[in-house]
Design an enzyme around this catalytic site. Structure first.
Site, PDB file in Angstrom:
ATOM      1  N   THR A  21      -7.092   6.533   9.760  1.00 49.56           N
ATOM      2  CA  THR A  21      -6.994   5.432   8.799  1.00 49.56           C
ATOM      3  C   THR A  21      -8.299   4.641   8.878  1.00 49.56           C
ATOM      4  O   THR A  21      -9.132   4.906   9.748  1.00 49.56           O
ATOM      5  CB  THR A  21      -5.771   4.547   9.118  1.00 49.56           C
ATOM      6  OG1 THR A  21      -5.682   3.497   8.148  1.00 49.56           O
ATOM      7  CG2 THR A  21      -5.851   3.941  10.501  1.00 49.56           C
ATOM      8  N   THR A  22      -8.482   3.685   7.947  1.00 52.50           N
ATOM      9  CA  THR A  22      -9.733   2.927   7.903  1.00 52.50           C
ATOM     10  C   THR A  22      -9.946   2.214   9.237  1.00 52.50           C
ATOM     11  O   THR A  22      -9.176   1.344   9.609  1.00 52.50           O
ATOM     12  CB  THR A  22      -9.683   1.893   6.759  1.00 52.50           C
ATOM     13  OG1 THR A  22      -9.128   2.534   5.612  1.00 52.50           O
ATOM     14  CG2 THR A  22     -11.054   1.373   6.431  1.00 52.50           C
ATOM     15  N   ARG A  38      -9.056   8.439  -1.485  1.00 53.25           N
ATOM     16  CA  ARG A  38     -10.043   8.911  -0.512  1.00 53.25           C
ATOM     17  C   ARG A  38     -10.825  10.087  -1.069  1.00 53.25           C
ATOM     18  O   ARG A  38     -10.315  10.856  -1.876  1.00 53.25           O
ATOM     19  CB  ARG A  38      -9.347   9.343   0.782  1.00 53.25           C
ATOM     20  CG  ARG A  38      -8.964   8.198   1.671  1.00 53.25           C
ATOM     21  CD  ARG A  38      -8.368   8.721   2.971  1.00 53.25           C
ATOM     22  NE  ARG A  38      -8.283   7.665   3.943  1.00 53.25           N
ATOM     23  CZ  ARG A  38      -9.231   7.380   4.830  1.00 53.25           C
ATOM     24  NH1 ARG A  38     -10.327   8.102   4.903  1.00 53.25           N
ATOM     25  NH2 ARG A  38      -9.075   6.381   5.676  1.00 53.25           N
ATOM     26  N   ARG A  93      -6.518  13.023   0.544  1.00 53.83           N
ATOM     27  CA  ARG A  93      -5.476  13.441   1.489  1.00 53.83           C
ATOM     28  C   ARG A  93      -4.099  12.883   1.137  1.00 53.83           C
ATOM     29  O   ARG A  93      -3.092  13.391   1.594  1.00 53.83           O
ATOM     30  CB  ARG A  93      -5.850  13.036   2.916  1.00 53.83           C
ATOM     31  CG  ARG A  93      -5.836  11.547   3.137  1.00 53.83           C
ATOM     32  CD  ARG A  93      -6.060  11.216   4.584  1.00 53.83           C
ATOM     33  NE  ARG A  93      -7.434  11.491   5.018  1.00 53.83           N
ATOM     34  CZ  ARG A  93      -7.967  10.942   6.109  1.00 53.83           C
ATOM     35  NH1 ARG A  93      -7.248  10.135   6.863  1.00 53.83           N
ATOM     36  NH2 ARG A  93      -9.209  11.199   6.446  1.00 53.83           N
ATOM     37  N   HIS A  94      -4.050  11.807   0.356  1.00 50.87           N
ATOM     38  CA  HIS A  94      -2.736  11.297  -0.084  1.00 50.87           C
ATOM     39  C   HIS A  94      -2.747  10.989  -1.579  1.00 50.87           C
ATOM     40  O   HIS A  94      -2.223  11.757  -2.366  1.00 50.87           O
ATOM     41  CB  HIS A  94      -2.214  10.132   0.777  1.00 50.87           C
ATOM     42  CG  HIS A  94      -3.252   9.142   1.253  1.00 50.87           C
ATOM     43  ND1 HIS A  94      -4.125   8.512   0.410  1.00 50.87           N
ATOM     44  CD2 HIS A  94      -3.515   8.666   2.495  1.00 50.87           C
ATOM     45  CE1 HIS A  94      -4.886   7.696   1.105  1.00 50.87           C
ATOM     46  NE2 HIS A  94      -4.567   7.766   2.384  1.00 50.87           N
ATOM     47  N   GLU A 152     -11.302  -8.998   2.281  1.00 53.60           N
ATOM     48  CA  GLU A 152     -10.053  -8.700   2.965  1.00 53.60           C
ATOM     49  C   GLU A 152     -10.379  -8.601   4.446  1.00 53.60           C
ATOM     50  O   GLU A 152     -11.197  -7.768   4.856  1.00 53.60           O
ATOM     51  CB  GLU A 152      -9.433  -7.390   2.445  1.00 53.60           C
ATOM     52  CG  GLU A 152      -8.136  -7.062   3.179  1.00 53.60           C
ATOM     53  CD  GLU A 152      -7.344  -5.928   2.529  1.00 53.60           C
ATOM     54  OE1 GLU A 152      -7.422  -5.736   1.303  1.00 53.60           O
ATOM     55  OE2 GLU A 152      -6.634  -5.234   3.286  1.00 53.60           O
ATOM     56  N   GLU A 211      -8.279   0.757  -3.474  1.00 55.57           N
ATOM     57  CA  GLU A 211      -9.157   0.810  -2.293  1.00 55.57           C
ATOM     58  C   GLU A 211     -10.022   2.039  -2.412  1.00 55.57           C
ATOM     59  O   GLU A 211      -9.520   3.123  -2.740  1.00 55.57           O
ATOM     60  CB  GLU A 211      -8.319   0.981  -1.027  1.00 55.57           C
ATOM     61  CG  GLU A 211      -7.857  -0.279  -0.405  1.00 55.57           C
ATOM     62  CD  GLU A 211      -6.993   0.042   0.808  1.00 55.57           C
ATOM     63  OE1 GLU A 211      -7.154   1.106   1.433  1.00 55.57           O
ATOM     64  OE2 GLU A 211      -6.130  -0.763   1.101  1.00 55.57           O
ATOM     65  N   GLY A 264       1.029  -1.351   4.383  1.00 54.27           N
ATOM     66  CA  GLY A 264       1.415  -0.004   3.998  1.00 54.27           C
ATOM     67  C   GLY A 264       2.281   0.699   5.010  1.00 54.27           C
ATOM     68  O   GLY A 264       3.496   0.810   4.861  1.00 54.27           O
ATOM     69  N   HIS A 265       1.667   1.167   6.090  1.00 54.53           N
ATOM     70  CA  HIS A 265       2.330   2.108   6.979  1.00 54.53           C
ATOM     71  C   HIS A 265       3.667   1.594   7.508  1.00 54.53           C
ATOM     72  O   HIS A 265       4.686   2.301   7.462  1.00 54.53           O
ATOM     73  CB  HIS A 265       1.395   2.469   8.149  1.00 54.53           C
ATOM     74  CG  HIS A 265       1.957   3.533   9.016  1.00 54.53           C
ATOM     75  ND1 HIS A 265       2.705   3.252  10.143  1.00 54.53           N
ATOM     76  CD2 HIS A 265       1.933   4.874   8.909  1.00 54.53           C
ATOM     77  CE1 HIS A 265       3.090   4.388  10.683  1.00 54.53           C
ATOM     78  NE2 HIS A 265       2.634   5.384   9.962  1.00 54.53           N
ATOM     79  N   HIS A 279      -4.039  -4.541   7.427  1.00 57.75           N
ATOM     80  CA  HIS A 279      -4.176  -3.399   8.338  1.00 57.75           C
ATOM     81  C   HIS A 279      -3.345  -3.618   9.600  1.00 57.75           C
ATOM     82  O   HIS A 279      -3.542  -4.585  10.319  1.00 57.75           O
ATOM     83  CB  HIS A 279      -5.634  -3.121   8.738  1.00 57.75           C
ATOM     84  CG  HIS A 279      -5.859  -1.654   8.967  1.00 57.75           C
ATOM     85  ND1 HIS A 279      -5.438  -1.020  10.115  1.00 57.75           N
ATOM     86  CD2 HIS A 279      -6.385  -0.679   8.178  1.00 57.75           C
ATOM     87  CE1 HIS A 279      -5.723   0.262  10.028  1.00 57.75           C
ATOM     88  NE2 HIS A 279      -6.290   0.499   8.857  1.00 57.75           N
ATOM     89  N   HIS A 285      -5.307   3.854  -2.033  1.00 58.47           N
ATOM     90  CA  HIS A 285      -6.646   4.234  -1.572  1.00 58.47           C
ATOM     91  C   HIS A 285      -6.935   5.661  -2.029  1.00 58.47           C
ATOM     92  O   HIS A 285      -6.280   6.601  -1.585  1.00 58.47           O
ATOM     93  CB  HIS A 285      -6.669   4.138  -0.038  1.00 58.47           C
ATOM     94  CG  HIS A 285      -8.021   4.389   0.577  1.00 58.47           C
ATOM     95  ND1 HIS A 285      -8.261   4.173   1.913  1.00 58.47           N
ATOM     96  CD2 HIS A 285      -9.195   4.832   0.059  1.00 58.47           C
ATOM     97  CE1 HIS A 285      -9.521   4.478   2.186  1.00 58.47           C
ATOM     98  NE2 HIS A 285     -10.105   4.882   1.079  1.00 58.47           N
ATOM     99  N   ASN A 329       0.861  -1.187   0.000  1.00 53.93           N
ATOM    100  CA  ASN A 329       0.000   0.000   0.000  1.00 53.93           C
ATOM    101  C   ASN A 329       0.902   1.243   0.000  1.00 53.93           C
ATOM    102  O   ASN A 329       1.668   1.459   0.943  1.00 53.93           O
ATOM    103  CB  ASN A 329      -0.906  -0.034   1.235  1.00 53.93           C
ATOM    104  CG  ASN A 329      -1.839   1.148   1.291  1.00 53.93           C
ATOM    105  OD1 ASN A 329      -1.412   2.281   1.063  1.00 53.93           O
ATOM    106  ND2 ASN A 329      -3.092   0.919   1.590  1.00 53.93           N
ATOM    107  N   HIS A 385       1.143   6.121   1.886  1.00 54.53           N
ATOM    108  CA  HIS A 385       1.942   7.019   2.725  1.00 54.53           C
ATOM    109  C   HIS A 385       3.159   7.576   2.012  1.00 54.53           C
ATOM    110  O   HIS A 385       3.791   8.512   2.509  1.00 54.53           O
ATOM    111  CB  HIS A 385       2.259   6.354   4.055  1.00 54.53           C
ATOM    112  CG  HIS A 385       0.992   6.125   4.830  1.00 54.53           C
ATOM    113  ND1 HIS A 385       0.078   7.136   5.042  1.00 54.53           N
ATOM    114  CD2 HIS A 385       0.443   5.013   5.353  1.00 54.53           C
ATOM    115  CE1 HIS A 385      -0.963   6.650   5.694  1.00 54.53           C
ATOM    116  NE2 HIS A 385      -0.765   5.361   5.886  1.00 54.53           N
TER     117      HIS A 385
END
Ligand code: PXP
Length: 246
Positions: free
Chosen positions: A104-105, A49, A53-54, A155, A74, A218-219, A196, A47, A7, A10
Site C-alpha cells: 500500500t502507499t 494504480r 492491481r485493483h 492529505e 488517487e 479503506g482497508h 491511511h 486509486h 476508499n 479493496h
C-alpha cells in the site's frame, strides 16, 4: 463536521482476485460505492494504480458516471494516469507516491524534491476544473512545498500514527506531529484531509487533530463490512466521526 471518504480499492481487490483481466465480475465497486453513499458517506475514493492491481480504468469512468457525492481519484504523478484523470474529471485528485513493489502507499510525496513536476500537473488538473490534494507526511517543509505548488488540499499521512498506535509514547509523538502539521497547513491556507491505516479503534484520538475536512478510510472499513455489511460498517465509521470539535 468531519467528512468520511470511503476508499473502495479493496472491493476491487476482491473482484480482481477471481476475475483479473475479464473486465467484469463480483463484487462490483461501482454498485457498492452507491451503497456507501446511501449509508451516508460524503465521498468515494479510488486509486488507479499503474499496475491496475485493483481499480481498473473502466471503474474510474463508471464511478464518475454513477456516484453522486464527491469523487476523489488517487493517483501517481505519471503521464498515462494524468491523461485518464483529465478525461474522467473526478472532483478532486489526490497525488500520491507509487512504487510497484509496495503493498500500500508507504509514505508521503516528496513535494519538495518533485516541486516543479507537481506544480505542472497541479496546474493541468486545475485548468480542467479538478481540485488537487497532495498526500504528504506531517512534515512542515512538505506542507510549505504543497502551498508553493498551488494545491488546494493536503492529505496528511496517518500511517505512522496507526502503526505506532499500541505504543502510547510513540503514538502520542505521531499525534503531536499531525496536530502541528494540521495547524501549520491551516495557517498557510491549505485545506486538510487525512488518511491511511485508520480504524474504529484509532479514530477517536484523531479528533485531537484540528482543522480536518475529510478522512479517507479503506482497508479497515471494507474488512469490517465482511462482518457487519457495508452499509453498517460505513455507519459505524460515521458515528466515530461525530462531534469532531474542528
Ligand atoms: N489515503 C491515501 C492517500 C491512500 O493512499 C490510502 C490507501 O490507498 C488511504 C487513504 C486509505 O488507507 P487505508 O486503506 O489504510 O484506510
Amino acid at each position: 463536521m468531519l467528512k468520511l471518504g470511503v476508499n473502495i480499492d479493496h472491493i476491487a481487490t476482491l473482484r480482481e482476485a477471481r476475475y483479473r483481466g475479464k473486465m467484469t465480475g463480483e463484487p462490483d465497486p461501482v454498485a457498492l460505492a452507491r451503497v456507501c453513499e446511501k449509508a451516508g458517506a460524503h465521498g468515494i475514493t479510488a486509486h488507479l494504480r499503474e499496475d491496475r492491481r485493483h481499480i481498473i480504468d473502466r471503474d474510474i469512468f463508471q464511478l464518475r458516471a454513477h456516484i453522486t457525492t464527491r469523487f476523489n481519484l488517487e493517483m501517481g504523478n505519471t503521464p498515462e494516469i494524468i491523461e485518464i484523470a483529465l478525461k474522467a474529471k473526478p472532483d478532486i485528485v489526490c497525488l500520491v507516491p507509487e512504487h510497484r513493489q509496495e503493498i500500500t502507499t508507504e509514505g508521503g510525496l516528496d513535494a519538495v524534491g518533485a516541486e516543479a513536476s507537481l506544480r505542472t500537473t497541479t496546474r493541468r488538473l486545475q485548468d480542467a476544473g479538478i481540485e488537487v490534494s497532495l498526500f504528504v507526511d506531517p512534515d512542515l517543509q512538505q506542507l510549505d512545498a504543497a502551498k508553493r505548488i498551488g494545491a488546494e488540499f493536503i492529505e496528511l499521512h496517518t500511517g505512522a500514527y496507526a502503526e505506532l498506535f499500541r505504543s502510547k509514547r510513540e503514538r502520542n509523538g505521531e499525534l503531536e506531529r499531525l496536530i502541528g502539521a494540521a495547524k501549520h497547513a491551516h495557517g498557510i491556507g491549505l485545506l486538510v484531509n487525512a488518511g491511511h491505516g485508520l480504524t474504529l479503534e484509532n479514530l477517536p484520538l484523531i479528533h485531537l487533530v484540528p482543522h480536518l475536512v475529510e478522512l479517507n478510510i479503506g482497508h479497515s472499513l471494507v474488512s469490517r463490512a465482511i462482518e457487519v455489511g457495508l452499509a453498517t460498517s460505513v455507519k459505524e465509521f460515521l458515528q466515530r466521526l461525530e462531534n469532531y470539535p474542528g
